[in-house]
Design a protein around this motif. Structure first.
Motif, PDB file in Angstrom:
ATOM      1  N   PHE A 427      -7.434  46.824  25.939  1.00  0.00           N
ATOM      2  CA  PHE A 427      -8.396  46.120  25.108  1.00  0.00           C
ATOM      3  C   PHE A 427      -8.019  44.653  24.881  1.00  0.00           C
ATOM      4  CE2 PHE A 427      -8.270  50.609  23.926  1.00  0.00           C
ATOM      5  CZ  PHE A 427      -9.591  50.972  24.122  1.00  0.00           C
ATOM      6  N   ILE A 428      -6.720  44.362  24.820  1.00  0.00           N
ATOM      7  CA  ILE A 428      -6.261  42.982  24.615  1.00  0.00           C
ATOM      8  C   ILE A 428      -5.390  42.622  25.815  1.00  0.00           C
ATOM      9  CG2 ILE A 428      -5.088  41.371  23.078  1.00  0.00           C
ATOM     10  CD1 ILE A 428      -5.482  43.358  20.815  1.00  0.00           C
ATOM     11  N   THR A 429      -5.977  41.980  26.808  1.00  0.00           N
ATOM     12  CA  THR A 429      -5.260  41.740  28.056  1.00  0.00           C
ATOM     13  C   THR A 429      -4.377  40.501  28.009  1.00  0.00           C
ATOM     14  OG1 THR A 429      -7.195  40.571  28.929  1.00  0.00           O
ATOM     15  CG2 THR A 429      -6.992  42.907  29.456  1.00  0.00           C
ATOM     16  N   SER A 430      -4.518  39.688  26.993  1.00  0.00           N
ATOM     17  CA  SER A 430      -3.633  38.529  26.841  1.00  0.00           C
ATOM     18  C   SER A 430      -2.290  39.013  26.313  1.00  0.00           C
ATOM     19  CB  SER A 430      -4.240  37.513  25.866  1.00  0.00           C
ATOM     20  OG  SER A 430      -3.283  36.541  25.505  1.00  0.00           O
ATOM     21  N   GLY A 431      -1.231  38.895  27.138  1.00  0.00           N
ATOM     22  CA  GLY A 431       0.083  39.373  26.733  1.00  0.00           C
ATOM     23  C   GLY A 431       0.601  38.693  25.491  1.00  0.00           C
ATOM     24  N   SER A 432       0.416  37.366  25.406  1.00  0.00           N
ATOM     25  CA  SER A 432       0.920  36.631  24.247  1.00  0.00           C
ATOM     26  C   SER A 432       0.165  37.024  22.980  1.00  0.00           C
ATOM     27  CB  SER A 432       0.798  35.119  24.481  1.00  0.00           C
ATOM     28  OG  SER A 432      -0.551  34.746  24.738  1.00  0.00           O
ATOM     29  N   ALA A 433      -1.147  37.211  23.094  1.00  0.00           N
ATOM     30  CA  ALA A 433      -1.940  37.613  21.924  1.00  0.00           C
ATOM     31  C   ALA A 433      -1.538  39.016  21.463  1.00  0.00           C
ATOM     32  CB  ALA A 433      -3.426  37.567  22.258  1.00  0.00           C
ATOM     33  N   GLN A 434      -1.361  39.914  22.416  1.00  0.00           N
ATOM     34  CA  GLN A 434      -0.998  41.287  22.067  1.00  0.00           C
ATOM     35  C   GLN A 434       0.396  41.345  21.447  1.00  0.00           C
ATOM     36  OE1 GLN A 434      -1.152  44.024  25.349  1.00  0.00           O
ATOM     37  NE2 GLN A 434      -0.426  45.740  24.132  1.00  0.00           N
ATOM     38  N   TYR A 435       1.342  40.604  22.010  1.00  0.00           N
ATOM     39  CA  TYR A 435       2.705  40.652  21.470  1.00  0.00           C
ATOM     40  C   TYR A 435       2.778  39.979  20.102  1.00  0.00           C
ATOM     41  CZ  TYR A 435       7.804  40.807  21.525  1.00  0.00           C
ATOM     42  OH  TYR A 435       9.122  41.068  21.225  1.00  0.00           O
ATOM     43  N   THR A 436       2.006  38.912  19.928  1.00  0.00           N
ATOM     44  CA  THR A 436       1.953  38.257  18.619  1.00  0.00           C
ATOM     45  C   THR A 436       1.439  39.218  17.563  1.00  0.00           C
ATOM     46  OG1 THR A 436       1.529  36.119  19.678  1.00  0.00           O
ATOM     47  CG2 THR A 436       1.029  36.292  17.332  1.00  0.00           C
ATOM     48  N   LEU A 437       0.540  40.088  17.957  1.00  0.00           N
ATOM     49  CA  LEU A 437      -0.033  41.064  17.037  1.00  0.00           C
ATOM     50  C   LEU A 437       0.945  42.201  16.742  1.00  0.00           C
ATOM     51  CD1 LEU A 437      -2.557  42.111  15.518  1.00  0.00           C
ATOM     52  CD2 LEU A 437      -3.262  43.210  17.646  1.00  0.00           C
ATOM     53  N   MET A 438       1.667  42.668  17.761  1.00  0.00           N
ATOM     54  CA  MET A 438       2.498  43.856  17.620  1.00  0.00           C
ATOM     55  C   MET A 438       3.932  43.548  17.195  1.00  0.00           C
ATOM     56  SD  MET A 438       1.223  46.083  20.947  1.00  0.00           S
ATOM     57  CE  MET A 438       1.857  47.642  20.294  1.00  0.00           C
ATOM     58  N   ALA A 439       4.466  42.395  17.581  1.00  0.00           N
ATOM     59  CA  ALA A 439       5.875  42.089  17.340  1.00  0.00           C
ATOM     60  C   ALA A 439       6.274  42.103  15.867  1.00  0.00           C
ATOM     61  CB  ALA A 439       6.233  40.737  17.968  1.00  0.00           C
ATOM     62  N   PRO A 440       5.459  41.562  14.946  1.00  0.00           N
ATOM     63  CA  PRO A 440       5.889  41.556  13.538  1.00  0.00           C
ATOM     64  C   PRO A 440       6.131  42.945  12.953  1.00  0.00           C
ATOM     65  CG  PRO A 440       4.066  40.025  13.863  1.00  0.00           C
ATOM     66  CD  PRO A 440       4.179  40.834  15.118  1.00  0.00           C
ATOM     67  N   VAL A 441       5.602  43.980  13.586  1.00  0.00           N
ATOM     68  CA  VAL A 441       5.852  45.350  13.127  1.00  0.00           C
ATOM     69  C   VAL A 441       6.916  46.014  13.984  1.00  0.00           C
ATOM     70  CG1 VAL A 441       4.856  47.630  12.771  1.00  0.00           C
ATOM     71  CG2 VAL A 441       3.527  45.599  12.192  1.00  0.00           C
ATOM     72  N   LEU A 442       6.745  45.959  15.314  1.00  0.00           N
ATOM     73  CA  LEU A 442       7.655  46.670  16.218  1.00  0.00           C
ATOM     74  C   LEU A 442       9.084  46.139  16.152  1.00  0.00           C
ATOM     75  CD1 LEU A 442       5.583  47.196  19.512  1.00  0.00           C
ATOM     76  CD2 LEU A 442       6.276  48.920  17.840  1.00  0.00           C
ATOM     77  N   VAL A 443       9.237  44.808  16.216  1.00  0.00           N
ATOM     78  CA  VAL A 443      10.581  44.222  16.292  1.00  0.00           C
ATOM     79  C   VAL A 443      11.414  44.544  15.043  1.00  0.00           C
ATOM     80  CG1 VAL A 443      11.899  42.068  16.410  1.00  0.00           C
ATOM     81  CG2 VAL A 443       9.960  42.438  17.947  1.00  0.00           C
ATOM     82  N   PRO A 444      10.955  44.213  13.829  1.00  0.00           N
ATOM     83  CA  PRO A 444      11.776  44.523  12.651  1.00  0.00           C
ATOM     84  C   PRO A 444      11.937  46.019  12.401  1.00  0.00           C
ATOM     85  CG  PRO A 444       9.661  43.605  11.985  1.00  0.00           C
ATOM     86  CD  PRO A 444       9.754  43.446  13.459  1.00  0.00           C
TER      87      PRO A 444
END
Length: 532
Positions: A427-444
């Protein structure tokens, strides 16, 4: 059934807004939700509070006088200090010269043209995986080139185009060399990791060892799937392929000296029509590539001398080479390396003749980043709001506690993350957009159970790119379908899926299994980056 399912994905995905508006909407949701959660007293006990600070972390409301002031006064700083912004622009300034001079195009043409028929598939696949250094331009360069190369040796042009697309798109996050994606993802990871540890910094070369090894593995996977399966699938198409060579209107940015009379001029962006031999190159280009290789060796010699010679301003002092500014701020050396080799090649073939050509080429490349920069503005506000309200920290702590209770083995935990990312990627094919969305939850969240941010970043990258080639939401899905129809007029979405699905699934599974082997042996992901 698969085609109907993917058509459903396309219809659902079409309802999603542009990434800019997606982050604007999400920022609004954070504002409202922060007020609700604050009123409910939602929070969590921080497992490692700073000395002298309360261990309780509560959600702060943005719908207060202080919160509203923060949103106004911090907007510019949020954007300017967004870690990926400066990193991606810095690296792209150097990459722009390498691409604009024709170096990347010439390197691929010479490599593909000189390889034997036996090694053609693997060479195209490795060039595609590593070609992400040219960003999205790799699709325009490699797909028609691979189709022509396969046809020249009596093989299916459709097969060549699929090998190029599959390796370049599904293997986008692996490469033999550092690419613009590395500092981009590192910046996002750093921003997310600092929710837990404000001093944590993820290096742009944090995943390099594994990503470089992955490039070879994925190229081998593409080769095996192609030779064992896709050859049979495309055999029935051979009789219907266009005898004239197919892609008659494809555009290839080339560095041929006679067509690039000065970067920044009209000649520098001249299009090469397919009625020319895409596989041809001149002796002048070959000589220029030798000079370019020599310049790279010299640059690396200077780089490592500055890194390891005692007393050098960049030797890292007593902390060692890994603490050298050349490593901790490696985006600058990366950009300089591309600048040096791009200048060497451009001056050698005459595509760069004047000093003013260089900034003109850089400016042209930065124009292609304007869409990313616009998205970054909205994404930076969303991340800042998420951080200020403590919502990311609270969610990460609670999520980490849940994962600890479940006590999932690494194989299941990491596999779940990769599959989650792969699902989102439809649904979100932009890697940077998707990671910006997911990283604040997944990383910490994973940091709190002992998983390094660099590992989480690599898990994301593994889930992100393999499914690019089977989602109709990808802009390049339609592009490649157009190429196929020039060779095989009856090609449709079903044709694309039948050719790309085996590559996507095999690459996703093999890449993850390769990571788990790497993890089992405890090999470092990059310089000074332990996997555990």
């Amino acid at each position: 059934m698969i085609v109907r399912a993917l058509n459903g994905v396309e219809r659902i995905g079409n309802y999603l807004p542009h990434p800019f508006w997606l982050f604007v909407i999400l920022a609004g949701v954070v504002v409202v939700l922060s007020s609700v959660l604050n009123a409910m007293g939602v929070g969590a006990e921080h497992p490692a509070p700073e000395e002298g600070e309360d261990s309780w972390v509560g959600v702060e409301s943005l719908l207060t006088a202080e919160g509203l002031q923060v949103m106004v006064t911090g907007a510019v700083d949020n954007f300017v200090n967004f870690p990926p912004l400066g990193l991606i622009i810095t690296v792209m300034l150097g990459v722009a010269v390498a691409e604009g001079s024709g170096l990347i195009s010439a390197t691929i043409r010479v490599a593909v043209s000189r390889v034997s028929k036996r090694w053609l598939t693997f060479t195209v696949a490795l060039a595609g995986v590593t070609g992400s250094v040219a960003s999205d331009a790799i699709y325009i360069i490699l797909i028609p080139l691979a189709a022509a190369a396969f046809k020249a040796v009596g093989r299916s042009a459709v097969l060549g185009a699929i090998v190029a697309f599959g390796s370049a798109s599904a293997g986008y996050n692996a490469s033999l060399v550092i690419t613009a994606s590395d500092p981009l993802f590192a910046g996002i990871s750093t921003s997310a990791a600092q929710l837990i540890d404000e001093d944590y910094v993820v290096s742009p070369i944090a995943n390099y060892f594994f990503a470089a090894a992955s490039a070879v593995v994925l190229a081998a996977v593409v080769t095996l799937v192609t030779e064992l399966l896709l050859v049979k699938v495309t055999a029935k198409m051979r009789s219907e392929e266009d005898k004239e060579g197919g892609a008659a209107t494809a555009v290839l940015r080339a560095g041929r000296s006679e067509e690039t009379q000065g970067a920044g001029t009209e000649g520098a962006s001249a299009a090469i029509e397919d009625n020319e031999d895409l596989l041809s190159y001149t002796k002048e280009e070959v000589r220029a590539l030798w000079k370019t290789g020599l310049s790279l060796v010299i640059f690396l010699g200077v780089f490592f001398a500055a890194l390891f010679i005692p007393g050098s301003p960049f030797d890292g002092g007593g902390a060692g080479a890994l603490e050298s500014p050349l490593v901790t701020d490696v985006a600058v050396p990366i950009s300089l390396a591309f600048l040096v080799i791009g200048l060497t090649y451009g001056i050698s073939v005459g595509s760069i003749k004047r000093a003013q050509d260089v900034p003109m080429v850089m400016a042209r490349s930065l124009k292609e980043l304007t869409g990313v920069i616009v998205i970054f503005f909205a994404a930076a506000q969303f991340i800042a709001y998420f951080n200020w309200t403590n919502m990311g920290t609270v969610l990460a702590i609670n999520g980490a506690e849940t994962l600890e209770r479940w006590d999932l083995p690494p194989f299941v935990l990491f596999g779940s993350v990769v599959l989650l990312v792969a699902l989102f990627n439809f649904f979100i094919t932009s890697g940077s957009a998707q990671y910006t969305l997911m990283a604040p939850v997944l990383v910490p969240m994973l940091m709190l159970i002992g998983v390094n941010p660099e590992v989480t970043q690599m898990l994301f990258r593994m889930g992100d790119s393999p499914t690019n080639i089977i989602t109709p939401m990808s802009p390049y899905f339609a592009l490649v379908l157009g190429y196929l129809q020039r060779y095989y007029p009856r090609a449709g979405v079903g044709t694309m899926i039948s050719l790309t699905l085996p590559l996507a699934l095999t690459m996703l599974v093999t890449w993850f299994l390769f990571f788990m082997v790497w993890y089992a042996f405890g090999l470092p992901l990059g310089p000074g980056v332990p996997i555990r």
